[in-house]
Design a protein around this motif. Structure first.
Motif, PDB file in Angstrom:
ATOM      1  N   UNK A  19      -0.832 -16.355  -5.094  1.00 25.38           N
ATOM      2  CA  UNK A  19      -1.841 -16.621  -6.116  1.00 25.38           C
ATOM      3  C   UNK A  19      -2.462 -15.326  -6.635  1.00 25.38           C
ATOM      4  N   UNK A  20      -2.420 -14.278  -5.817  1.00 25.25           N
ATOM      5  CA  UNK A  20      -2.940 -12.977  -6.225  1.00 25.25           C
ATOM      6  C   UNK A  20      -1.833 -12.092  -6.794  1.00 25.25           C
ATOM      7  N   UNK A  21      -0.611 -12.642  -6.886  1.00 27.34           N
ATOM      8  CA  UNK A  21       0.502 -11.888  -7.441  1.00 27.34           C
ATOM      9  C   UNK A  21       1.215 -11.003  -6.448  1.00 27.34           C
ATOM     10  N   UNK A  22       1.040 -11.281  -5.153  1.00 24.54           N
ATOM     11  CA  UNK A  22       1.663 -10.464  -4.116  1.00 24.54           C
ATOM     12  C   UNK A  22       2.673 -11.324  -3.364  1.00 24.54           C
ATOM     13  N   UNK A  23       3.919 -10.887  -3.322  1.00 21.71           N
ATOM     14  CA  UNK A  23       4.950 -11.611  -2.580  1.00 21.71           C
ATOM     15  C   UNK A  23       5.020 -11.063  -1.162  1.00 21.71           C
ATOM     16  N   UNK A  24       4.963 -11.969  -0.184  1.00 22.50           N
ATOM     17  CA  UNK A  24       5.089 -11.575   1.219  1.00 22.50           C
ATOM     18  C   UNK A  24       6.125 -12.464   1.889  1.00 22.50           C
ATOM     19  N   UNK A  62       1.033  -1.310 -12.779  1.00 24.33           N
ATOM     20  CA  UNK A  62       1.330  -2.702 -13.112  1.00 24.33           C
ATOM     21  C   UNK A  62       0.658  -3.616 -12.104  1.00 24.33           C
ATOM     22  N   UNK A  63       1.462  -4.376 -11.379  1.00 19.80           N
ATOM     23  CA  UNK A  63       0.909  -5.273 -10.358  1.00 19.80           C
ATOM     24  C   UNK A  63       1.107  -4.714  -8.955  1.00 19.80           C
ATOM     25  N   UNK A  64       1.612  -3.496  -8.856  1.00 23.00           N
ATOM     26  CA  UNK A  64       1.893  -2.908  -7.550  1.00 23.00           C
ATOM     27  C   UNK A  64       0.842  -1.860  -7.184  1.00 23.00           C
ATOM     28  N   UNK A  65       0.561  -1.791  -5.907  1.00 19.17           N
ATOM     29  CA  UNK A  65      -0.282  -0.725  -5.370  1.00 19.17           C
ATOM     30  C   UNK A  65       0.653   0.274  -4.707  1.00 19.17           C
ATOM     31  N   UNK A  66       0.618   1.512  -5.169  1.00 14.01           N
ATOM     32  CA  UNK A  66       1.512   2.545  -4.669  1.00 14.01           C
ATOM     33  C   UNK A  66       0.722   3.494  -3.776  1.00 14.01           C
ATOM     34  N   UNK A  67       1.232   3.718  -2.574  1.00 15.01           N
ATOM     35  CA  UNK A  67       0.603   4.673  -1.659  1.00 15.01           C
ATOM     36  C   UNK A  67       1.059   6.080  -2.029  1.00 15.01           C
ATOM     37  N   UNK A  68       0.105   6.968  -2.213  1.00 16.43           N
ATOM     38  CA  UNK A  68       0.413   8.347  -2.591  1.00 16.43           C
ATOM     39  C   UNK A  68       0.476   9.278  -1.388  1.00 16.43           C
ATOM     40  N   UNK A 100       6.031   7.419   3.852  1.00 18.97           N
ATOM     41  CA  UNK A 100       6.220   7.361   2.400  1.00 18.97           C
ATOM     42  C   UNK A 100       7.679   7.159   2.032  1.00 18.97           C
ATOM     43  N   UNK A 101       8.587   7.796   2.782  1.00 18.87           N
ATOM     44  CA  UNK A 101      10.011   7.595   2.518  1.00 18.87           C
ATOM     45  C   UNK A 101      10.417   6.139   2.751  1.00 18.87           C
ATOM     46  N   UNK A 102       9.916   5.540   3.803  1.00 19.55           N
ATOM     47  CA  UNK A 102      10.210   4.135   4.074  1.00 19.55           C
ATOM     48  C   UNK A 102       9.583   3.236   3.010  1.00 19.55           C
ATOM     49  N   UNK A 103       8.319   3.468   2.713  1.00 18.82           N
ATOM     50  CA  UNK A 103       7.607   2.621   1.762  1.00 18.82           C
ATOM     51  C   UNK A 103       8.165   2.724   0.347  1.00 18.82           C
ATOM     52  N   UNK A 104       8.667   3.892  -0.010  1.00 14.74           N
ATOM     53  CA  UNK A 104       9.190   4.097  -1.359  1.00 14.74           C
ATOM     54  C   UNK A 104      10.691   3.961  -1.433  1.00 14.74           C
TER      55      UNK A 104
END
Length: 107
Positions: A19-24, A62-68, A100-104
């Protein structure tokens, strides 16, 4: 529930995220406990890493939160509060890069 209990996502919780636009992913079966041994020389670095788990700099695309990367100002505070040795920062930088390598999706 304490911090040592893994969080599993049931269909109801997945619907709330959707409902918040996050797929888990929904857990099909209970998560089994896996023992991970930590060398004593790495214990302090792991403790600081876990204490910094909510100290990430992020950006919304967009709809994604990106960890820097880790917020180094906050990491410095955590390290001082935990009285961590200066050498721990080197380990954190290695762990940050690996995470970061895993997440990206980089290898």
């Amino acid at each position: 529930m304490d911090d040592s209990t893994p969080l599993t996502v049931d269909p109801e919780l997945a619907d709330q995220f959707a409902a918040m636009g996050v797929a888990v992913a929904v857990a099909d079966a209970p998560v089994s406990e896996e023992v991970v041994e930590v060398m004593p020389a790495n214990w302090n670095s792991l403790c600081v890493w876990l204490a910094c788990q909510n100290q990430w700099r992020t950006v919304v695309r967009g709809t994604a939160i990106v960890l820097l990367g880790l917020d180094m100002n906050a990491v410095d505070v955590v390290m001082r509060r935990l009285k961590a040795a200066d050498e721990v920062i080197e380990d954190l930088l290695v762990m940050e890069t690996a995470a970061l390598n895993v997440l990206h999706g980089a290898n």
